[in-house]
Design an enzyme around this catalytic site. Structure first.
Site: not given
Ligand code: CMC
Length: 376
Positions: A262, A313
């Site tokens: 998140h 989710d």
């Molecule tokens: N699986 C694997 N690695 C992850 C995940 C994940 N779900 N989420 C974050 N990471 C890792 C990512 O690879 C990165 O690692 P590194 O620094 O080594 O490259 C680090 O954690 C930071 O991730 P980010 O993508 O820069 O974080 P963000 O704040 O931009 O993204 C997020 C947040 C929710 C988009 C992301 O955690 C994600 O893609 N999650 C999976 C999709 C998901 O479940 N979305 C629902 C979000 S909450 C409900 C909603 O919004 O409706």
């Protein structure tokens, strides 16, 4: 770009608006709507009360709730043209695309469509909350070759939703779990879809246009579309005994795991904790406990290995599945909850509006002369 301003990728940490709606404490994993803790609302309030709180500021007194509920029930019917459009829509069309088009169509029929005053926006918000539920269910029935189920005036919002979806009167436990889920999805500060609705509103566009944009934003798998993707991951794993092998491979290949992580919560998403309990009870009750067991095992493996937390989710997926909600309706259901927050944010944005218009940092080619076609 403006002198002195720096690029912030994904607008992380940027404060884009003041709001009285949602108090999201990411460091401590706490969430409240207008001061009411999400835990108490999910356990004790109905989704109708939550909508009232978001739109009017305080919990309703009994007479206010009665009047409010009567208005919501009266708004459940869809214009005939909208149901007719479902009959003309290709059966394979994804339900979120249909929902986005439906919101735009509802704007064509709404008597207050272009009126951005607060009274008109409150009327439109109530109509959208009721009509979106009816539309999601009616489209689902029509695409399956069935007739839509008429709304039942003696049922509350959550019960009526399940009734319109299945044609059956739902059990009390299912209604409570579904109602609490809608509450947990109702509002979440400056998330991508709510921000989208605020950007559209900031141009002095109208509520239906802003909500159609919100539907488009929440559909993506990094946002509300993650719930559907979680269930597809659980299907891919198949059995509890396969979780370790799946997790090993996912970790080794750095696979993005849906329902984990998140932007704001780092210690834990309070909504996921409540949904975990609801999913456990519903999966047990429906005889589909393995989906819950798989989710818990995956949660532990990924949490231990990467410190990633399950978000809202993650456990809503096995919960919705065990309630009999088709997987491609998970995101429409999430939107049916978030409509209350979107509309509350739209009303708040109109009350203190300034055009949202950030800058871009140009990184393209330097200035160069135009070459006539024959000289290139
Ligand atoms: N699986 C694997 N690695 C992850 C995940 C994940 N779900 N989420 C974050 N990471 C890792 C990512 O690879 C990165 O690692 P590194 O620094 O080594 O490259 C680090 O954690 C930071 O991730 P980010 O993508 O820069 O974080 P963000 O704040 O931009 O993204 C997020 C947040 C929710 C988009 C992301 O955690 C994600 O893609 N999650 C999976 C999709 C998901 O479940 N979305 C629902 C979000 S909450 C409900 C909603 O919004 O409706």
């Amino acid at each position: 770009m403006t002198e002195g301003s720096a690029l912030i990728r994904g607008l992380e940490g940027v404060v884009a608006a003041q709001t009285e709606l949602c108090d999201l404490d990411g460091a401590n994993g706490r969430l409240a709507y207008r001061g009411y803790d999400i835990d108490e609302l999910a356990r004790q309030a109905t989704f109708e009360e939550v909508a009232y709180v978001l739109w009017h500021g305080d919990l309703p007194k009994p007479g206010q709730l009665d009047q409010f509920t009567v208005g919501l029930i009266a708004a459940r019917e869809l214009p005939r043209d909208v149901v007719q459009a479902f009959r003309l829509t290709p059966r394979t069309t994804d339900p979120m695309r249909v929902l986005q088009a439906t919101v735009a169509m509802l704007g064509m029929h709404d008597p207050d469509a272009t009126d951005n005053s607060k009274p008109a926006n409150l009327r439109k918000a109530a109509r959208l909350m009721s009509q979106m539920a009816t539309a999601i269910c009616a489209h689902h029935r029509v695409r399956g070759g069935l007739e839509p189920v008429a709304p039942a005036a003696d049922l509350g919002h959550a019960a009526n939703f399940l009734h319109m979806l299945t044609g059956q009167r739902p059990a009390a436990a299912a209604v409570k779990a579904f109602d609490a889920s809608l509450t947990l999805y109702a509002e979440h500060e400056m998330n991508a879809s709510t921000f989208t609705t605020r950007v559209i509103t900031s141009t002095q566009s109208d509520m239906h246009s802003a909500v159609a944009g919100g539907v488009g934003a929440i559909k993506g798998p990094l946002h509300g579309g993650a719930g559907e993707a979680v269930m597809r991951t659980l299907f891919e794993i198949g059995e509890v005994d396969n979780v370790d092998k799946f997790a090993d491979e996912a970790l080794a290949t750095k696979r993005r795991l849906m329902g984990f992580g998140h932007r704001v919560y780092k210690a834990g998403d309070p909504r996921a904790a409540i949904l975990l309990g609801l999913a456990e009870a519903a999966c047990r009750e429906s005889g589909q406990f393995k989906w819950f067991q798989m989710a818990v095992k995956l949660h532990k493996r990924i949490g231990d290995a990467k410190g990633l937390i399950p978000n809202v989710d993650f456990y809503s997926a096995p919960l919705f599945y065990s309630l009999g909600i088709p997987v491609d309706l998970f995101t429409p259901v999430i939107a049916a909850g978030r409509i209350t927050g979107w509309t509350a944010n739209i009303i708040e944005q109109h009350e203190d509006n300034r055009l949202i218009r950030p800058r871009g940092e140009y990184v393209g080619p330097k200035r160069r002369p135009y070459l006539p076609l024959g000289s290139r």
